[in-house]
Design an enzyme around this catalytic site. Structure first.
Site, PDB file in Angstrom:
ATOM      1  N   GLN A 155     -21.980   0.922  18.709  1.00 10.14           N
ATOM      2  CA  GLN A 155     -22.272   1.094  20.126  1.00 10.14           C
ATOM      3  C   GLN A 155     -21.152   0.495  20.965  1.00 10.14           C
ATOM      4  OE1 GLN A 155     -26.269   0.240  21.234  1.00 10.14           O
ATOM      5  NE2 GLN A 155     -25.889   0.729  23.365  1.00 10.14           N
ATOM      6  N   PHE A 156     -20.157   1.333  21.269  1.00  7.46           N
ATOM      7  CA  PHE A 156     -19.007   0.858  22.027  1.00  7.46           C
ATOM      8  C   PHE A 156     -19.400   0.381  23.427  1.00  7.46           C
ATOM      9  CE2 PHE A 156     -19.239   5.210  23.483  1.00  7.46           C
ATOM     10  CZ  PHE A 156     -18.794   5.158  24.808  1.00  7.46           C
ATOM     11  N   THR A 157     -20.531   0.836  23.940  1.00  7.12           N
ATOM     12  CA  THR A 157     -20.943   0.453  25.291  1.00  7.12           C
ATOM     13  C   THR A 157     -21.293  -1.036  25.406  1.00  7.12           C
ATOM     14  OG1 THR A 157     -23.232   1.137  24.895  1.00  7.12           O
ATOM     15  CG2 THR A 157     -21.742   2.785  25.860  1.00  7.12           C
TER      16      THR A 157
END
Length: 150
Positions: free
Chosen positions: A78-80
């Protein structure tokens, strides 16, 4: 590396309406990888996660790890998690690592968790549009960042 660790009674991840990873009691781990992250960070986090005492013992006290309760793990990229929201209303992901760095490090992190736990770790599909379903138990949610090891 930044992770959100959630104690769950069940969790699953699907891509295109097909479940690709599913667990019962254990941990759902969302992981975001930053440009400066290394394999040392993956090793430190995997050891820390596997030994976190966030499961109840016989007296209802959080005193057991996922290893102690023979729980499972589901890891989803989850790059966010590295969103910067200081300016404006559109998050910036400038510090999130590009796939050429993050994919091998994500895979190494999963391998470290498997080595530390002695169990197969379920995963999502890196870079895919995933749907995550879970039942957070407690709720218990822990946020860790390898930039705050010391």
């Amino acid at each position: 590396m930044r992770v959100v660790v959630q104690r769950v009674t069940e969790g699953s991840v699907s891509v295109n309406s097909e479940i690709i990873g599913e667990i019962e009691q254990g941990l759902v781990v969302l992981v975001g990888i930053e440009n400066s992250d290394t394999q040392v960070d993956a090793q430190w986090l995997s050891k820390k996660i596997c030994n976190l005492r966030i499961f109840d013992d016989e007296e209802g006290v959080m005193n057991k790890s996922v290893l102690d309760v023979d729980g499972s793990m589901l890891v989803v990229s989850q790059f966010t998690l590295h969103a910067k929201t200081k300016k404006g209303n559109r998050p910036s992901y400038i510090h999130a690592a590009k796939p050429e760095l993050s994919i091998p490090l994500y895979e190494n992190f999963v391998t470290c968790l498997e080595n530390e736990s002695g169990k197969n770790v379920k995963t999502g599909k890196f870079g895919a549009d995933m749907k995550l379903t879970l039942v957070n138990d407690g709720p218990v949610t822990i946020i860790m960042d390898t930039k705050n090891k010391e």
